[in-house]
Design a protein around this motif. Structure first.
Motif, short mmCIF file in Angstrom:
data_model
loop_
_atom_site.label_atom_id
_atom_site.label_comp_id
_atom_site.label_asym_id
_atom_site.label_seq_id
_atom_site.Cartn_x
_atom_site.Cartn_y
_atom_site.Cartn_z
N TRP A 9 -12.29 -2.50 0.69
CA TRP A 9 -11.81 -3.84 0.35
C TRP A 9 -10.65 -3.83 -0.64
O TRP A 9 -9.68 -4.58 -0.46
N PRO A 10 -10.67 -3.04 -1.72
CA PRO A 10 -9.58 -3.12 -2.71
C PRO A 10 -8.20 -2.95 -2.10
O PRO A 10 -7.26 -3.69 -2.45
N ALA A 11 -8.03 -1.98 -1.20
CA ALA A 11 -6.72 -1.77 -0.56
C ALA A 11 -6.34 -2.97 0.30
O ALA A 11 -5.19 -3.41 0.30
N ALA A 13 -3.24 -5.71 -0.17
CA ALA A 13 -2.28 -5.94 0.92
C ALA A 13 -2.27 -7.40 1.36
O ALA A 13 -1.31 -7.86 2.00
N LEU A 14 -3.32 -8.14 1.02
CA LEU A 14 -3.46 -9.53 1.48
C LEU A 14 -2.47 -10.48 0.81
O LEU A 14 -2.17 -11.55 1.37
N ALA A 15 -1.94 -10.10 -0.35
CA ALA A 15 -1.06 -11.00 -1.11
C ALA A 15 0.10 -11.57 -0.29
O ALA A 15 0.35 -12.78 -0.34
N PRO A 16 0.84 -10.76 0.49
CA PRO A 16 1.95 -11.33 1.26
C PRO A 16 1.51 -12.36 2.29
O PRO A 16 2.26 -13.29 2.61
N VAL A 17 0.30 -12.19 2.82
CA VAL A 17 -0.22 -13.17 3.79
C VAL A 17 -0.45 -14.51 3.09
O VAL A 17 -0.05 -15.57 3.59
#
Length: 267
Positions: free
Chosen positions: A124-126, A130-134
């Motif tokens: 989950w941490p990775a 990575a979810l920030a740009p979405v």
């Protein structure tokens, strides 16, 4: 392969410059932007040298352009993650013109549901990072922008080095198969990767006329692939991690390239 000169009327008139196009002779996948796509879709894109985002066709509410079926880790829970979407031109609205309803609430719900389903995973941490740009793409107000970004981060986490283009910026004639054949040809593809759904309607002779071979893309049915045609690929990513999933996708790709399809016109 030389870029095809399309002499018939075009559906899209904005053409990318040659410097924006991938090197000729690559493997091409063409698919609508899907929100956190299913594993079957992600595998096809991962196998390609470049993905043409099919963003200038009609938005379909019962498709995956604004929703993803999430499956929980370790149990049978499933739930739709949907982005409420407004179609400014009604049913004919193109995918790229569809608008998000209630940006703040939609962004919050997307982040919350993903965290609820997958925060217990060691991977989950990775994914969370990575979810920030979405989440940032919600500010555009465009459903397609969020969906494309959600697919892009999955490909990035898997180490995909391909290129992303958009059909709205390329020249193509109308017609279901003709459009796809033209998009593949104008970008210099040697082969077009086609999923099992597309193979039911595709007129492969139109591709042959453009010098493009059609490669049927099939996924395995066991292991991590069991629900690969139904649920979001996030489940597989959170279950086995980026490296193992990338290995599984490479194996699937290697097995699918054996049999190009001969010219087969539709009825």
């Amino acid at each position: 392969m030389p870029r095809t000169n399309l002499s018939s009327p075009l559906a899209s008139t904005a053409v990318s410059s040659s410097s924006d196009l991938p090197p000729p002779g690559g493997l091409c996948a063409i698919h609508q932007p899907n929100l956190f796509p299913r594993l079957s879709t992600l595998a096809k894109l991962f196998a390609a040298d470049y993905w043409i985002v099919l963003d200038d066709v009609q938005f379909t509410r019962r498709d995956y352009q604004h929703r993803a079926l999430l499956a929980a880790l370790g149990d049978r829970r499933r739930q739709w993650l949907s982005i409420p979407t407004h179609l400014p031109q009604g049913q004919p609205t193109r995918i790229k013109d569809a608008l998000i309803v209630d940006l703040v609430r939609s962004r919050r719900r997307t982040e919350s549901m993903l965290r609820q389903y997958y925060a217990s995973s060691p991977h989950w941490p990775a994914f969370d990072q990575a979810l920030a740009p979405v989440l940032e793409r919600f500010s555009t107000g465009k459903t397609a922008a969020v969906a494309e970004a959600s697919t892009r981060i999955l490909l990035d986490l898997l180490g995909w080095n391909g290129q992303i283009l958009r059909s709205s910026q390329l020249a193509a004639r109308p017609g279901r198969s003709q459009r796809l054949a033209d998009l593949a040809a104008v970008t210099g593809a040697r082969s077009y990767l086609c999923g099992t759904g597309g193979m039911t309607y595709l007129d492969t002779c139109l591709f042959s006329a453009c010098g493009v071979t059609v490669m049927p893309f099939r996924i395995p049915t066991a292991g991590v692939w069991v629900s690969g045609r139904q649920v979001s690929a996030v489940l597989a990513l959170m279950s086995i991690g980026p490296q193992s999933l990338a290995d599984a996708l490479r194996t699937a790709a290697a097995q699918t390239f054996a049999q190009p399809v001969a010219c087969r016109p539709t009825a």
